[in-house]
Design a protein around this motif. Structure first.
Motif, mmCIF file in Angstrom:
data_model
loop_
_atom_site.group_PDB
_atom_site.id
_atom_site.type_symbol
_atom_site.label_atom_id
_atom_site.label_comp_id
_atom_site.label_asym_id
_atom_site.label_seq_id
_atom_site.Cartn_x
_atom_site.Cartn_y
_atom_site.Cartn_z
ATOM 1 N N ALA A 145 0.833 -1.202 0.000
ATOM 2 C CA ALA A 145 0.000 0.000 0.000
ATOM 3 C C ALA A 145 0.871 1.257 0.000
ATOM 4 O O ALA A 145 1.810 1.383 0.785
ATOM 5 C CB ALA A 145 -0.934 0.005 1.201
ATOM 6 N N ALA A 146 0.529 2.196 -0.863
ATOM 7 C CA ALA A 146 1.320 3.424 -0.999
ATOM 8 C C ALA A 146 1.260 4.294 0.253
ATOM 9 O O ALA A 146 2.192 5.047 0.545
ATOM 10 C CB ALA A 146 0.833 4.212 -2.207
ATOM 11 N N ALA A 151 -0.215 5.653 7.402
ATOM 12 C CA ALA A 151 -1.034 4.801 8.273
ATOM 13 C C ALA A 151 -0.235 4.339 9.488
ATOM 14 O O ALA A 151 -0.765 4.295 10.608
ATOM 15 C CB ALA A 151 -1.561 3.610 7.486
ATOM 16 N N ARG A 152 1.029 4.009 9.293
ATOM 17 C CA ARG A 152 1.855 3.531 10.413
ATOM 18 C C ARG A 152 2.091 4.630 11.439
ATOM 19 O O ARG A 152 2.092 4.370 12.644
ATOM 20 C CB ARG A 152 3.165 2.966 9.880
ATOM 21 C CG ARG A 152 2.997 1.578 9.276
ATOM 22 C CD ARG A 152 4.252 1.061 8.619
ATOM 23 N NE ARG A 152 4.075 -0.350 8.250
ATOM 24 C CZ ARG A 152 4.691 -0.952 7.239
ATOM 25 N NH1 ARG A 152 5.543 -0.270 6.473
ATOM 26 N NH2 ARG A 152 4.458 -2.226 6.985
ATOM 27 N N GLN A 153 2.290 5.837 10.976
ATOM 28 C CA GLN A 153 2.471 6.942 11.916
ATOM 29 C C GLN A 153 1.192 7.210 12.695
ATOM 30 O O GLN A 153 1.210 7.369 13.921
ATOM 31 C CB GLN A 153 2.907 8.197 11.170
ATOM 32 C CG GLN A 153 3.200 9.382 12.089
ATOM 33 C CD GLN A 153 3.655 10.599 11.325
ATOM 34 O OE1 GLN A 153 3.337 10.762 10.150
ATOM 35 N NE2 GLN A 153 4.401 11.463 11.984
ATOM 36 N N LEU A 154 0.074 7.249 11.993
ATOM 37 C CA LEU A 154 -1.210 7.503 12.647
ATOM 38 C C LEU A 154 -1.602 6.392 13.612
ATOM 39 O O LEU A 154 -2.283 6.637 14.613
ATOM 40 C CB LEU A 154 -2.312 7.680 11.600
ATOM 41 C CG LEU A 154 -2.272 8.966 10.783
ATOM 42 C CD1 LEU A 154 -3.275 8.899 9.630
ATOM 43 C CD2 LEU A 154 -2.548 10.182 11.669
ATOM 44 N N THR A 170 -8.514 1.858 0.992
ATOM 45 C CA THR A 170 -9.142 0.609 0.564
ATOM 46 C C THR A 170 -10.290 0.869 -0.403
ATOM 47 O O THR A 170 -10.403 0.202 -1.443
ATOM 48 C CB THR A 170 -9.651 -0.168 1.794
ATOM 49 O OG1 THR A 170 -8.549 -0.471 2.649
ATOM 50 C CG2 THR A 170 -10.355 -1.453 1.379
ATOM 51 N N VAL A 171 -11.137 1.826 -0.077
ATOM 52 C CA VAL A 171 -12.274 2.148 -0.947
ATOM 53 C C VAL A 171 -11.781 2.644 -2.305
ATOM 54 O O VAL A 171 -12.302 2.237 -3.353
ATOM 55 C CB VAL A 171 -13.200 3.185 -0.271
ATOM 56 C CG1 VAL A 171 -14.201 3.756 -1.272
ATOM 57 C CG2 VAL A 171 -13.933 2.539 0.893
ATOM 58 N N ARG A 172 -10.773 3.505 -2.305
ATOM 59 C CA ARG A 172 -10.236 4.003 -3.578
ATOM 60 C C ARG A 172 -9.645 2.864 -4.408
ATOM 61 O O ARG A 172 -9.855 2.785 -5.623
ATOM 62 C CB ARG A 172 -9.182 5.082 -3.332
ATOM 63 C CG ARG A 172 -9.788 6.439 -2.966
ATOM 64 C CD ARG A 172 -8.752 7.554 -2.893
ATOM 65 N NE ARG A 172 -8.045 7.535 -1.623
ATOM 66 C CZ ARG A 172 -6.783 7.188 -1.474
ATOM 67 N NH1 ARG A 172 -6.068 6.803 -2.521
ATOM 68 N NH2 ARG A 172 -6.209 7.211 -0.285
ATOM 69 N N TYR A 173 -8.928 1.967 -3.753
ATOM 70 C CA TYR A 173 -8.339 0.828 -4.454
ATOM 71 C C TYR A 173 -9.414 -0.076 -5.057
ATOM 72 O O TYR A 173 -9.329 -0.473 -6.230
ATOM 73 C CB TYR A 173 -7.457 0.021 -3.502
ATOM 74 C CG TYR A 173 -6.992 -1.295 -4.078
ATOM 75 C CD1 TYR A 173 -5.959 -1.345 -5.013
ATOM 76 C CD2 TYR A 173 -7.603 -2.489 -3.707
ATOM 77 C CE1 TYR A 173 -5.536 -2.548 -5.555
ATOM 78 C CE2 TYR A 173 -7.198 -3.694 -4.243
ATOM 79 C CZ TYR A 173 -6.161 -3.712 -5.167
ATOM 80 O OH TYR A 173 -5.765 -4.915 -5.705
ATOM 81 N N LEU A 174 -10.431 -0.396 -4.279
ATOM 82 C CA LEU A 174 -11.490 -1.280 -4.763
ATOM 83 C C LEU A 174 -12.257 -0.640 -5.915
ATOM 84 O O LEU A 174 -12.598 -1.308 -6.897
ATOM 85 C CB LEU A 174 -12.436 -1.651 -3.618
ATOM 86 C CG LEU A 174 -11.830 -2.530 -2.513
ATOM 87 C CD1 LEU A 174 -12.793 -2.671 -1.347
ATOM 88 C CD2 LEU A 174 -11.444 -3.903 -3.059
ATOM 89 N N ARG A 175 -12.511 0.646 -5.813
ATOM 90 C CA ARG A 175 -13.209 1.339 -6.904
ATOM 91 C C ARG A 175 -12.349 1.395 -8.167
ATOM 92 O O ARG A 175 -12.843 1.174 -9.272
ATOM 93 C CB ARG A 175 -13.590 2.750 -6.455
ATOM 94 C CG ARG A 175 -14.800 2.779 -5.534
ATOM 95 C CD ARG A 175 -15.093 4.175 -5.022
ATOM 96 N NE ARG A 175 -16.330 4.188 -4.228
ATOM 97 C CZ ARG A 175 -16.646 5.123 -3.362
ATOM 98 N NH1 ARG A 175 -15.834 6.157 -3.161
ATOM 99 N NH2 ARG A 175 -17.791 5.059 -2.682
#
Length: 199
Positions: A145-146, A151-154, A170-175
């Protein structure tokens, strides 16, 4: 197991049983999720042993194929929606909840919910649910995942924003790939978009 407090003996027992169910790479992922969840639990005030145990169990049904999972859900009387059948990658989490209760004796609803929703997410997740959802995405062996650095920091600073970042990606990837998105994920995305926008 039939209890809601856990100790190191529980962790070792479950770890050994899961090792016997999973392939090498899947087991390494499971360990990564368990350890990441335990570390996150220290940050956010969750029981680290409970988080580690849940991480060990989150993919307990991942050793089965999609067709096997569908059949086993049918045999167990677990109703699957059309949306879930259109997105079979989420079914291991649904059956995993059942296995954790039946085969591992888990009666803690928070753990069971964390297993069931670790793939899709849902609105208003508990703290443990959010930890397992995030740990599954950011554990050290993940590398595709780009948005992983964000995400790891958050994941160690703002759990709700981390959950939203993962859901949004995830939603952007699936779309973008034309894949079906289950309603739980859309609802979770919209919920966390709203609550993180208030901050």
């Amino acid at each position: 197991m039939g209890k809601t407090e856990y100790n190191i003996k529980d962790i070792i027992s479950v770890r050994e049983r899961i090792k016997g169910l999973q392939t090498g790479s899947r087991y390494e992922h499971t360990l990564g999720v368990a350890y990441t969840a335990a570390c996150m639990a220290f940050i956010f005030g969750e029981d680290p042993l409970k988080a580690e145990l849940t991480g060990l169990l989150h993919d307990c049904a991942k050793c089965y194929s999609d067709s096997e999972l569908i059949q086993m859900c049918t045999d167990a009387g677990i109703a699957l929606s059309e949306a879930q059948l259109d997105s079979p990658a989420v079914i291991h989490a649904i059956y995993g909840r059942f296995l954790a209760e039946r085969d591992f004796g888990i009666c803690d609803e928070d753990i069971l919910n964390s297993i069931e929703y670790h793939t899709t997410g849902r609105p208003c997740m508990s703290r443990l649910e959010k930890i397992i959802f995030a740990a599954d995405y950011i554990e050290p062996l993940r590398d595709k995942a780009a948005d992983l650095p964000i995400a790891r920091q958050l994941a160690f600073s703002d759990l709700d924003k981390c959950v939203f970042e993962i859901l949004d990606s995830t939603v952007r990837y699936l779309r973008n790939t034309g894949r079906h998105i289950v309603p739980e994920t859309i609802s979770a995305h919209n919920y966390y978009a709203e609550i993180t926008a208030r901050v």
